[in-house]
Design a protein around this motif. Structure first.
Motif, PDB file in Angstrom:
ATOM      1  N   VAL A 175      -2.106 -43.343 -18.480  1.00  0.00           N
ATOM      2  CA  VAL A 175      -2.321 -42.060 -17.790  1.00  0.00           C
ATOM      3  C   VAL A 175      -3.199 -42.272 -16.556  1.00  0.00           C
ATOM      4  O   VAL A 175      -2.903 -41.765 -15.469  1.00  0.00           O
ATOM      5  CB  VAL A 175      -2.957 -41.010 -18.736  1.00  0.00           C
ATOM      6  CG1 VAL A 175      -3.229 -39.704 -17.985  1.00  0.00           C
ATOM      7  CG2 VAL A 175      -2.044 -40.730 -19.921  1.00  0.00           C
ATOM      8  N   THR A 176      -4.253 -43.059 -16.705  1.00  0.00           N
ATOM      9  CA  THR A 176      -5.134 -43.246 -15.545  1.00  0.00           C
ATOM     10  C   THR A 176      -4.466 -44.113 -14.475  1.00  0.00           C
ATOM     11  O   THR A 176      -4.714 -43.939 -13.295  1.00  0.00           O
ATOM     12  CB  THR A 176      -6.498 -43.855 -15.956  1.00  0.00           C
ATOM     13  OG1 THR A 176      -6.250 -45.022 -16.731  1.00  0.00           O
ATOM     14  CG2 THR A 176      -7.318 -42.863 -16.753  1.00  0.00           C
ATOM     15  N   ASP A 177      -3.593 -45.030 -14.895  1.00  0.00           N
ATOM     16  CA  ASP A 177      -2.878 -45.858 -13.910  1.00  0.00           C
ATOM     17  C   ASP A 177      -1.849 -45.053 -13.123  1.00  0.00           C
ATOM     18  O   ASP A 177      -1.534 -45.371 -11.982  1.00  0.00           O
ATOM     19  CB  ASP A 177      -2.133 -47.009 -14.613  1.00  0.00           C
ATOM     20  CG  ASP A 177      -3.067 -48.154 -14.977  1.00  0.00           C
ATOM     21  OD1 ASP A 177      -4.242 -48.106 -14.558  1.00  0.00           O
ATOM     22  OD2 ASP A 177      -2.626 -49.066 -15.694  1.00  0.00           O
ATOM     23  N   THR A 178      -1.268 -44.040 -13.785  1.00  0.00           N
ATOM     24  CA  THR A 178      -0.141 -43.346 -13.149  1.00  0.00           C
ATOM     25  C   THR A 178      -0.495 -41.969 -12.605  1.00  0.00           C
ATOM     26  O   THR A 178       0.350 -41.302 -12.035  1.00  0.00           O
ATOM     27  CB  THR A 178       1.033 -43.192 -14.138  1.00  0.00           C
ATOM     28  OG1 THR A 178       0.532 -42.552 -15.315  1.00  0.00           O
ATOM     29  CG2 THR A 178       1.653 -44.529 -14.507  1.00  0.00           C
ATOM     30  N   SER A 179      -1.718 -41.529 -12.798  1.00  0.00           N
ATOM     31  CA  SER A 179      -2.093 -40.233 -12.209  1.00  0.00           C
ATOM     32  C   SER A 179      -3.266 -40.497 -11.261  1.00  0.00           C
ATOM     33  O   SER A 179      -3.847 -41.561 -11.269  1.00  0.00           O
ATOM     34  CB  SER A 179      -2.493 -39.245 -13.291  1.00  0.00           C
ATOM     35  OG  SER A 179      -3.561 -39.780 -14.025  1.00  0.00           O
ATOM     36  N   ARG A 180      -3.572 -39.505 -10.453  1.00  0.00           N
ATOM     37  CA  ARG A 180      -4.622 -39.736  -9.454  1.00  0.00           C
ATOM     38  C   ARG A 180      -5.927 -39.075  -9.864  1.00  0.00           C
ATOM     39  O   ARG A 180      -6.669 -38.543  -9.043  1.00  0.00           O
ATOM     40  CB  ARG A 180      -4.129 -39.228  -8.105  1.00  0.00           C
ATOM     41  CG  ARG A 180      -2.867 -39.947  -7.644  1.00  0.00           C
ATOM     42  CD  ARG A 180      -2.246 -39.301  -6.453  1.00  0.00           C
ATOM     43  NE  ARG A 180      -3.158 -39.230  -5.311  1.00  0.00           N
ATOM     44  CZ  ARG A 180      -3.383 -40.237  -4.474  1.00  0.00           C
ATOM     45  NH1 ARG A 180      -2.744 -41.373  -4.646  1.00  0.00           N
ATOM     46  NH2 ARG A 180      -4.232 -40.108  -3.479  1.00  0.00           N
ATOM     47  N   LEU A 181      -6.180 -39.092 -11.173  1.00  0.00           N
ATOM     48  CA  LEU A 181      -7.375 -38.424 -11.680  1.00  0.00           C
ATOM     49  C   LEU A 181      -8.630 -39.220 -11.366  1.00  0.00           C
ATOM     50  O   LEU A 181      -8.628 -40.447 -11.434  1.00  0.00           O
ATOM     51  CB  LEU A 181      -7.265 -38.270 -13.199  1.00  0.00           C
ATOM     52  CG  LEU A 181      -6.210 -37.289 -13.709  1.00  0.00           C
ATOM     53  CD1 LEU A 181      -5.993 -37.490 -15.192  1.00  0.00           C
ATOM     54  CD2 LEU A 181      -6.636 -35.855 -13.419  1.00  0.00           C
ATOM     55  N   LYS A 182      -9.695 -38.485 -11.027  1.00  0.00           N
ATOM     56  CA  LYS A 182     -11.000 -39.135 -10.837  1.00  0.00           C
ATOM     57  C   LYS A 182     -11.977 -38.470 -11.782  1.00  0.00           C
ATOM     58  O   LYS A 182     -11.940 -37.247 -11.964  1.00  0.00           O
ATOM     59  CB  LYS A 182     -11.472 -38.950  -9.397  1.00  0.00           C
ATOM     60  CG  LYS A 182     -10.736 -39.862  -8.430  1.00  0.00           C
ATOM     61  CD  LYS A 182     -11.399 -39.860  -7.080  1.00  0.00           C
ATOM     62  CE  LYS A 182     -12.583 -40.816  -7.081  1.00  0.00           C
ATOM     63  NZ  LYS A 182     -13.271 -40.893  -5.811  1.00  0.00           N
ATOM     64  N   LEU A 183     -12.849 -39.241 -12.380  1.00  0.00           N
ATOM     65  CA  LEU A 183     -13.816 -38.670 -13.323  1.00  0.00           C
ATOM     66  C   LEU A 183     -14.667 -37.595 -12.636  1.00  0.00           C
ATOM     67  O   LEU A 183     -15.015 -37.786 -11.478  1.00  0.00           O
ATOM     68  CB  LEU A 183     -14.735 -39.767 -13.858  1.00  0.00           C
ATOM     69  CG  LEU A 183     -14.087 -40.790 -14.797  1.00  0.00           C
ATOM     70  CD1 LEU A 183     -15.041 -41.949 -15.059  1.00  0.00           C
ATOM     71  CD2 LEU A 183     -13.677 -40.149 -16.119  1.00  0.00           C
ATOM     72  N   PRO A 184     -14.996 -36.501 -13.287  1.00  0.00           N
ATOM     73  CA  PRO A 184     -14.623 -36.154 -14.654  1.00  0.00           C
ATOM     74  C   PRO A 184     -13.224 -35.573 -14.714  1.00  0.00           C
ATOM     75  O   PRO A 184     -12.819 -34.844 -13.838  1.00  0.00           O
ATOM     76  CB  PRO A 184     -15.657 -35.077 -15.018  1.00  0.00           C
ATOM     77  CG  PRO A 184     -15.982 -34.408 -13.726  1.00  0.00           C
ATOM     78  CD  PRO A 184     -15.853 -35.461 -12.665  1.00  0.00           C
ATOM     79  N   PHE A 185     -12.493 -35.900 -15.788  1.00  0.00           N
ATOM     80  CA  PHE A 185     -11.153 -35.335 -15.964  1.00  0.00           C
ATOM     81  C   PHE A 185     -10.804 -35.205 -17.447  1.00  0.00           C
ATOM     82  O   PHE A 185     -11.452 -35.805 -18.307  1.00  0.00           O
ATOM     83  CB  PHE A 185     -10.090 -36.173 -15.241  1.00  0.00           C
ATOM     84  CG  PHE A 185      -9.929 -37.582 -15.773  1.00  0.00           C
ATOM     85  CD1 PHE A 185      -9.245 -37.826 -16.951  1.00  0.00           C
ATOM     86  CD2 PHE A 185     -10.453 -38.663 -15.071  1.00  0.00           C
ATOM     87  CE1 PHE A 185      -9.089 -39.123 -17.431  1.00  0.00           C
ATOM     88  CE2 PHE A 185     -10.300 -39.961 -15.546  1.00  0.00           C
ATOM     89  CZ  PHE A 185      -9.615 -40.190 -16.740  1.00  0.00           C
ATOM     90  N   GLY A 186      -9.760 -34.428 -17.681  1.00  0.00           N
ATOM     91  CA  GLY A 186      -9.324 -34.216 -19.058  1.00  0.00           C
ATOM     92  C   GLY A 186      -7.868 -34.603 -19.220  1.00  0.00           C
ATOM     93  O   GLY A 186      -7.089 -34.573 -18.269  1.00  0.00           O
ATOM     94  N   ILE A 187      -7.505 -35.003 -20.436  1.00  0.00           N
ATOM     95  CA  ILE A 187      -6.092 -35.232 -20.777  1.00  0.00           C
ATOM     96  C   ILE A 187      -5.791 -34.330 -21.978  1.00  0.00           C
ATOM     97  O   ILE A 187      -6.513 -34.362 -22.986  1.00  0.00           O
ATOM     98  CB  ILE A 187      -5.807 -36.702 -21.121  1.00  0.00           C
ATOM     99  CG1 ILE A 187      -6.253 -37.629 -19.968  1.00  0.00           C
ATOM    100  CG2 ILE A 187      -4.316 -36.904 -21.412  1.00  0.00           C
ATOM    101  CD1 ILE A 187      -6.069 -39.120 -20.248  1.00  0.00           C
ATOM    102  N   ALA A 188      -4.735 -33.532 -21.815  1.00  0.00           N
ATOM    103  CA  ALA A 188      -4.426 -32.522 -22.835  1.00  0.00           C
ATOM    104  C   ALA A 188      -3.120 -32.859 -23.535  1.00  0.00           C
ATOM    105  O   ALA A 188      -2.253 -33.537 -22.982  1.00  0.00           O
ATOM    106  CB  ALA A 188      -4.315 -31.156 -22.182  1.00  0.00           C
ATOM    107  N   GLN A 189      -2.986 -32.346 -24.740  1.00  0.00           N
ATOM    108  CA  GLN A 189      -1.736 -32.536 -25.467  1.00  0.00           C
ATOM    109  C   GLN A 189      -1.550 -31.402 -26.475  1.00  0.00           C
ATOM    110  O   GLN A 189      -2.512 -30.972 -27.117  1.00  0.00           O
ATOM    111  CB  GLN A 189      -1.749 -33.880 -26.217  1.00  0.00           C
ATOM    112  CG  GLN A 189      -0.455 -34.138 -26.958  1.00  0.00           C
ATOM    113  CD  GLN A 189      -0.328 -35.536 -27.529  1.00  0.00           C
ATOM    114  OE1 GLN A 189       0.769 -36.014 -27.732  1.00  0.00           O
ATOM    115  NE2 GLN A 189      -1.426 -36.206 -27.792  1.00  0.00           N
TER     116      GLN A 189
END
Ligand code: ATP
Length: 508
Positions: A175-189
Motif C-alpha cells: 500500500v505504501t509503495d503504490t499510494s502517495r500517502l505521507k505520514l500520518p495516514f490511515g489504511i481502512a478496510q
C-alpha cells in the motif's frame, strides 16, 4: 426501548435479518440479511467508508482476502493467544464462556483474567454447571479462530481471519509503495471476520460470522503527541468512563475532549481525536449522545500489545456494551510482521534521513452488525397514536428512500401518472411502488420499514401536475410540482424541513 429479542422478531418479520439456514434449524451465531437488511447494512458501510476514506485526504482503503498465509496469524499472536476462557462441566460436558457465566451469576467483570484466577473465583463462589449442577473442570483457553484446509493437501491448515486488521499490516508495504500517502495516514478496510464464539448471544451483537469496518492510523514515532486535527473536536462533549472512575466506583461523566486531554484521562491527542470522530459519526447518523460513552480498558483487560484502549459503548437493552474498540497498538504489529516475514516494513523518513516504523496511535475497529443493532434500536418507535411502528432511521441509512402510491388502484389514468412519477425517481433513489390497500395502510407499512418520505399521486395531480409528499417522522404533508420532485426529495433526504420545500397540505 425494545429488548434485543423483540428486535430480532421485528427484524425477521420485516425482512431485515433471519437466522441463517433456518429451514434446517438454523445455526447459532450465523445470520442472513434479508431484502431490507442488506440495504441497511450496505448503507451503513457506505456511510462509514465515505466518512473514513472518501471525505479524508489522509486515508486510503484495501479489500484483503479472508484466508491468508497462516503465518500472518502466528505473527499477530492470534494462533498463540486469541482465546477466551472456557468452562466445561465435568459430568454433562456443558460448555460456557467463563467471563459471561461469571458476569451473569456474580455481576463481576472477569474479562481477560488469567485462567488460574477464573478457577479461584469459580471455586470460591461454588459456581456449578447450570444444566446438571456438577462441578466445572479447570478453565481452559479456547482459540476463537475457525480453521480450514486449503486445497487437497493434508495438514494445510489455514484460518478464516478473525479480524480485518492484520491484513492491513501484512499489505502495508504494497500500500505504501503504490499510494502517495505521507505520514500520518490511515489504511481502512471493510470485510468479513469470523470468530468461533463459545456462546454467541444477544441476536447480532455476538455472532460467529460478522463484518468489521477497521482503520489503522499510522503516525511518525516523534509525532504521537501532535494531532493537527484536534482543534475540530476540542470542545466536543463525550461521556467519559476512565479506568480510574471504574476502579473508584464513580459514575461516568460528561466532559469536553479538551478537558479529558488536559487532565491526562485520554493520553494522546490522536486517541482523543479519533474517539470524538467515531462518537460524532454515530451521533451524526441519529444516535442520542446520552446513550454513548467512551470507556477505558482496565489494566487487566487490555491486550498485551495495547498501550491504551478505549471502547465506544452503547447503552443496549442488556447494558453498556462495546460497539467499537479503539486501541493504541503502537508499532507492535508492524514489528511482529517484520520479525516473522523477514521483510522490511519500515518507511524512509526524508526529514531524519533514516528508516522509521510508524506507530499505530489508534485502531478504530467497528463491527457492522453492532452498528446495525444500535441504529435499529435508536430508530424503533412504537407510535401508539398512529397505531404502528415508526422506524426513524436516518434517511442516509434508510433501505428505501421513498415510495410512490397512486391514491386508488382502479383508475388507469391515475396509475399511469403515478407510474411516470415513479419512473422519473427510480434511477436516482432506491424507491418502491405500492398500490395495495388504503393509503393509510400504505403509509403505516412504509413507516414500519423506515421510508423517510412517501409520495401520493391523486386526482388533483392530473390537473395541476403536483403530488403530495408526506414525512415519516412528522406525518406532515406538502404539495410539490412533479417537475421538481427529484430535487425536493434530495433536499429532504439531506436534512431540509419538508415545510420549506412545498405548500403545506391541511390535515383532515
Ligand atoms: P467483545 O469484548 O465484545 O468480545 P472484542 O473486544 O473481542 O469484543 P474486538 O476484537 O475489539 O472485539 O473487535 C472489534 C469490533 O468488532 C467490536 O467492537 C465489535 O463491534 C466487533 N465484533 C467483535 N466480535 C464480534 C462478534 N462476535 N460479533 C459481532 N461483532 C463483533
Amino acid at each position: 426501548m425494545i429488548n434485543i429479542d423483540e428486535l430480532a422478531v421485528f427484524c425477521k418479520k420485516k425482512g431485515f435479518i433471519y437466522p441463517s439456514s433456518e429451514i434446517y434449524g438454523g445455526m447459532a451465531g450465523f445470520f442472513d440479511f434479508g431484502p431490507l437488511g442488506v440495504e441497511l447494512k450496505n448503507n451503513i458501510k457506505a456511510a462509514w467508508w465515505k466518512a473514513h476514506v472518501h471525505d479524508r485526504d489522509d486515508v486510503t482503503g484495501i479489500d484483503g482476502s479472508i484466508i491468508t498465509n497462516p503465518k500472518v496469524w502466528v505473527a499477530s499472536g492470534h494462533v498463540g493467544s486469541f482465546t477466551d476462557a472456557l468452562l466445561e462441566c465435568s459430568k454433562c460436558g456443558f460448555k460456557t464462556r467463563a467471563d459471561h457465566f461469571i458476569e451473569d451469576k456474580l455481576h463481576m467483570d472477569t474479562a481477560g483474567l488469567p485462567l488460574k484466577q477464573i478457577d479461584e473465583i469459580v471455586r470460591h463462589h461454588k459456581l456449578k454447571c447450570e444444566k446438571c449442577g456438577s462441578q466445572f473442570r479447570d478453565a481452559e483457553g479456547f482459540n476463537l479462530m475457525f480453521q480450514t484446509n486449503v486445497g487437497p493437501i493434508a495438514g494445510s491448515v489455514a484460518y478464516l481471519r478473525p479480524e480485518t486488521a492484520q491484513v492491513i499490516f501484512a499489505d502495508f508495504r504494497q500500500v505504501t509503495d503504490t499510494s502517495r500517502l505521507k505520514l500520518p495516514f490511515g489504511i481502512a478496510q471493510v470485510g468479513r471476520a469470523f470468530r468461533n464464539e463459545i456462546s454467541p448471544r444477544d441476536f447480532i451483537f455476538r455472532c460467529r460470522e460478522f463484518e468489521q469496518m477497521e482503520l489503522e492510523y499510522f503516525v511518525r514515532p516523534d509525532q504521537v503527541h501532535k494531532c493537527p486535527y484536534l482543534e475540530e473536536f476540542k470542545a466536543y462533549e463525550l461521556m467519559v468512563y476512565s479506568a480510574e472512575m471504574q476502579e473508584k466506583k464513580q459514575e461516568a461523566r460528561n466532559m469536553s475532549v479538551g478537558e479529558a486531554l488536559h487532565k491526562g484521562i485520554i493520553k494522546t491527542p490522536w486517541h482523543a481525536y479519533w474517539l470524538a470522530f467515531e462518537h460524532a459519526w454515530f451521533a451524526g447518523l441519529g444516535v442520542r449522545p446520552e446513550r454513548l460513552r467512551i470507556r477505558q480498558h482496565l489494566n487487566e483487560e487490555k491486550s498485551h500489545y495495547a498501550l491504551d484502549t478505549w471502547d465506544l459503548e452503547y447503552n443496549f437493552p442488556f447494558g453498556w456494551k462495546e460497539v467499537q474498540g479503539m486501541a493504541n497498538r503502537t508499532d507492535f504489529d508492524l514489528k511482529q510482521h517484520i520479525r516473522h516475514s523477514g521483510k522490511d516494513l519500515s518507511l524512509y523518513d526524508e526529514d531524519s534521513k533514516s528508516k522509521i516504523v510508524p506507530q499505530v496511535v489508534v485502531e478504530p475497529s467497528q463491527g457492522v452488525e453492532r452498528a446495525f443493532a444500535v441504529f435499529m434500536l435508536e430508530a424503533y418507535h412504537d407510535d401508539k397514536k398512529r397505531g404502528n411502528i415508526v422506524l426513524k432511521l436516518n434517511p442516509r441509512l434508510a433501505p428505501f428512500k421513498s415510495a410512490v402510491f397512486p391514491l386508488v388502484a382502479n383508475k388507469p389514468e391515475l396509475v399511469k401518472k403515478a407510474r411516470e412519477v415513479y419512473s422519473s425517481l427510480k434511477p436516482h433513489f432506491n424507491i418502491y411502488w405500492d398500490q395495495s390497500g388504503s393509503v393509510g395502510r400504505r403509509y403505516a407499512r412504509a413507516d414500519e420499514i423506515g421510508v423517510p418520505a412517501c409520495i401520493t399521486v391523486d386526482f388533483d395531480s392530473l390537473e395541476d401536475d403536483s403530488v403530495t409528499v408526506r414525512s415519516r417522522d412528522t406525518t406532515e404533508q406538502v404539495r410539490v410540482p412533479a417537475s421538481i420532485l427529484q430535487s425536493v426529495l434530495a433536499d429532504f433526504l439531506s436534512g431540509r424541513e419538508l415545510n420549506e420545500l412545498g405548500k403545506a397540505v391541511k390535515s383532515g
